[in-house]
Design a protein around this motif. Structure first.
Motif, PDB file in Angstrom:
ATOM      1  N   GLY A 122       1.053   4.334 -15.048  1.00 25.04           N
ATOM      2  CA  GLY A 122       2.050   3.315 -14.727  1.00 25.04           C
ATOM      3  C   GLY A 122       2.419   3.261 -13.267  1.00 25.04           C
ATOM      4  N   ASN A 123       2.150   4.316 -12.520  1.00 21.07           N
ATOM      5  CA  ASN A 123       2.469   4.323 -11.100  1.00 21.07           C
ATOM      6  C   ASN A 123       1.212   4.172 -10.248  1.00 21.07           C
ATOM      7  OD1 ASN A 123       5.130   4.667 -11.782  1.00 21.07           O
ATOM      8  ND2 ASN A 123       5.238   6.815 -11.237  1.00 21.07           N
ATOM      9  N   LEU A 124       0.418   5.251 -10.155  1.00 20.81           N
ATOM     10  CA  LEU A 124      -0.689   5.272  -9.199  1.00 20.81           C
ATOM     11  C   LEU A 124      -1.777   4.246  -9.518  1.00 20.81           C
ATOM     12  CD1 LEU A 124      -0.842   9.120  -8.753  1.00 20.81           C
ATOM     13  CD2 LEU A 124      -0.493   7.492  -6.901  1.00 20.81           C
ATOM     14  N   LEU A 125      -2.297   4.265 -10.741  1.00 16.20           N
ATOM     15  CA  LEU A 125      -3.391   3.354 -11.079  1.00 16.20           C
ATOM     16  C   LEU A 125      -2.928   1.901 -11.057  1.00 16.20           C
ATOM     17  CD1 LEU A 125      -6.303   2.952 -11.934  1.00 16.20           C
ATOM     18  CD2 LEU A 125      -5.606   3.306 -14.319  1.00 16.20           C
ATOM     19  N   TYR A 126      -1.732   1.648 -11.605  1.00 15.50           N
ATOM     20  CA  TYR A 126      -1.192   0.280 -11.611  1.00 15.50           C
ATOM     21  C   TYR A 126      -1.079  -0.272 -10.190  1.00 15.50           C
ATOM     22  CZ  TYR A 126       2.445  -3.306 -11.509  1.00 15.50           C
ATOM     23  OH  TYR A 126       3.168  -4.450 -11.252  1.00 15.50           O
ATOM     24  N   TYR A 127      -0.462   0.498  -9.284  1.00 16.08           N
ATOM     25  CA  TYR A 127      -0.230  -0.047  -7.945  1.00 16.08           C
ATOM     26  C   TYR A 127      -1.514  -0.113  -7.133  1.00 16.08           C
ATOM     27  CZ  TYR A 127       2.340  -1.306  -3.761  1.00 16.08           C
ATOM     28  OH  TYR A 127       2.811  -1.992  -2.658  1.00 16.08           O
ATOM     29  N   LEU A 128      -2.461   0.782  -7.390  1.00 18.87           N
ATOM     30  CA  LEU A 128      -3.763   0.690  -6.724  1.00 18.87           C
ATOM     31  C   LEU A 128      -4.437  -0.631  -7.071  1.00 18.87           C
ATOM     32  CD1 LEU A 128      -6.198   1.823  -5.174  1.00 18.87           C
ATOM     33  CD2 LEU A 128      -6.877   3.006  -7.272  1.00 18.87           C
ATOM     34  N   CYS A 129      -4.441  -0.968  -8.360  1.00 22.75           N
ATOM     35  CA  CYS A 129      -5.065  -2.228  -8.800  1.00 22.75           C
ATOM     36  C   CYS A 129      -4.302  -3.438  -8.270  1.00 22.75           C
ATOM     37  CB  CYS A 129      -5.129  -2.276 -10.323  1.00 22.75           C
ATOM     38  SG  CYS A 129      -6.247  -1.070 -11.054  1.00 22.75           S
ATOM     39  N   LEU A 130      -2.964  -3.366  -8.297  1.00 17.91           N
ATOM     40  CA  LEU A 130      -2.159  -4.503  -7.852  1.00 17.91           C
ATOM     41  C   LEU A 130      -2.310  -4.741  -6.355  1.00 17.91           C
ATOM     42  CD1 LEU A 130      -0.049  -6.683  -8.370  1.00 17.91           C
ATOM     43  CD2 LEU A 130       1.721  -4.957  -8.058  1.00 17.91           C
ATOM     44  N   ALA A 131      -2.215  -3.685  -5.548  1.00 21.02           N
ATOM     45  CA  ALA A 131      -2.350  -3.841  -4.102  1.00 21.02           C
ATOM     46  C   ALA A 131      -3.737  -4.364  -3.739  1.00 21.02           C
ATOM     47  CB  ALA A 131      -2.080  -2.499  -3.403  1.00 21.02           C
ATOM     48  N   SER A 132      -4.770  -3.851  -4.416  1.00 23.89           N
ATOM     49  CA  SER A 132      -6.131  -4.334  -4.168  1.00 23.89           C
ATOM     50  C   SER A 132      -6.254  -5.810  -4.535  1.00 23.89           C
ATOM     51  CB  SER A 132      -7.135  -3.514  -4.978  1.00 23.89           C
ATOM     52  OG  SER A 132      -7.087  -2.151  -4.629  1.00 23.89           O
TER      53      SER A 132
END
Length: 317
Positions: free
Chosen positions: A70-80
């Motif tokens: 919910g934190n690292l993977l989610y924001y990595l995908c969203l920022a990309s």
């Protein structure tokens, strides 16, 4: 509902970061944000150490899972996704979360929270789908007019935003499970626990990213990039408001409301993110984009009017 509104206003900030730091890799922004979250959580954990000692090994493992997905993977995908496709389309794709979460909770948690009648949900799904289509058509038209526009990059951004939706559909369902099963526990302490669990993951991610860049002889200036003060300041602001305080407000809402209902209130994040994005662009949304936003909001408001029915009553009907 007010807690969910506050969380949405703060979470909307995360859509601005990738636009303010376009030259920074999405992975660095993801680990940087959650490194800030973890560091902010440490003194809060000390102040809340009595409650945190009540957490079991299983609780900490759950916090670690929530932090990773919910934190690292989610924001990595969203920022990309935002760096590839701009802010409006990923924001609108993330905007489907209210109904995606509601449908998922309807299938998964109907015995606990009641069932939302499917025949009353499909008009909402249709409105949201058409709304996303409107925004998508505007962004694609702008891409075609843009010299050197890359359709593959844009579609890749849409795909990454869809993965982000999957991550953040899983997160509130699992997070709500823990909070509903532990009504005596403090949502504030649980938000802090997730921050503490995020810290070692973010540190490991930062080290791997730095090492990978060194091996690849990347020209990017690690550890803080070409604009270190801007990067550190933005990560601190997002870490405090969007990560810890936003998670705290969301936990407060999740402990008070049925999962199918609180999931739909994430529409506040979508509206805040769109507002911030167009403010940053310094322009009004195109008429078709505005229509898409109106349809998205109408779809979610329509879904909000649907009330869960007890399973027994639903079967009887």
């Amino acid at each position: 509902m007010l807690y969910a509104l506050a969380a949405g206003l703060m979470w909307g900030l995360v859509f601005v970061g990738p636009l303010l730091l376009p030259e920074y890799p999405a992975a660095l922004q993801s680990v940087g944000r959650y490194l800030a979250f973890g560091l902010i959580a440490l003194p809060l954990a000390w102040l809340d150490r009595v409650r945190l000692r009540e957490l079991t090994r299983g609780d900490w493992l759950e916090a670690l899972k929530l932090a990773a997905v919910g934190n690292l993977l989610y924001y990595l995908c969203l920022a990309s996704a935002i760096q590839r496709a701009g802010a409006p389309l990923p924001t609108m794709i993330i905007g489907t979360l209210p109904v995606v979460i509601a449908v998922s909770a309807n299938l998964r948690d109907h015995r606990r929270d009641g069932r939302l009648p499917w025949r009353q949900l499909w008009p909402s799904l249709l409105l949201i789908g058409v709304g996303i289509g409107c925004v998508n058509s505007v962004e694609l038209a702008a891409l075609q007019r843009e010299a050197g526009g890359d359709l593959g990059r844009y579609l890749g951004g849409a795909l990454l935003a869809t993965v982000a939706v999957a991550c953040w559909t899983w997160y509130p369902l699992r997070n709500a499970d823990w909070l509903r099963h532990h009504p005596d526990r403090s949502p504030r302490s649980w938000a802090t626990a997730q921050g503490v669990a995020t810290l070692p993951l973010a540190l490991l991610g930062y080290a791997l990213l730095w090492g990978g860049m060194a091996v690849a002889d990347s020209p990017f200036a690690m550890p803080f990039g070409p604009r270190p003060l801007v990067f550190l300041g933005l990560m601190a602001v997002i870490g405090l408001f969007a990560s810890w305080l936003g998670t705290l407000c969301w936990n407060e809402a999740s402990q008070r409301l049925p999962t199918a209902l609180v999931g739909q209130l994430i529409v506040f994040e979508t509206l805040a993110a769109l507002g911030y994005a167009f403010l940053l662009r310094g322009e009004w949304p195109a008429p078709l984009t505005l229509l898409g936003i109106v349809l998205l909001v109408a779809g979610v408001l329509s879904a909000l009017r649907v009330r869960p029915q007890p399973v027994a009553a639903a079967h009887a009907g």
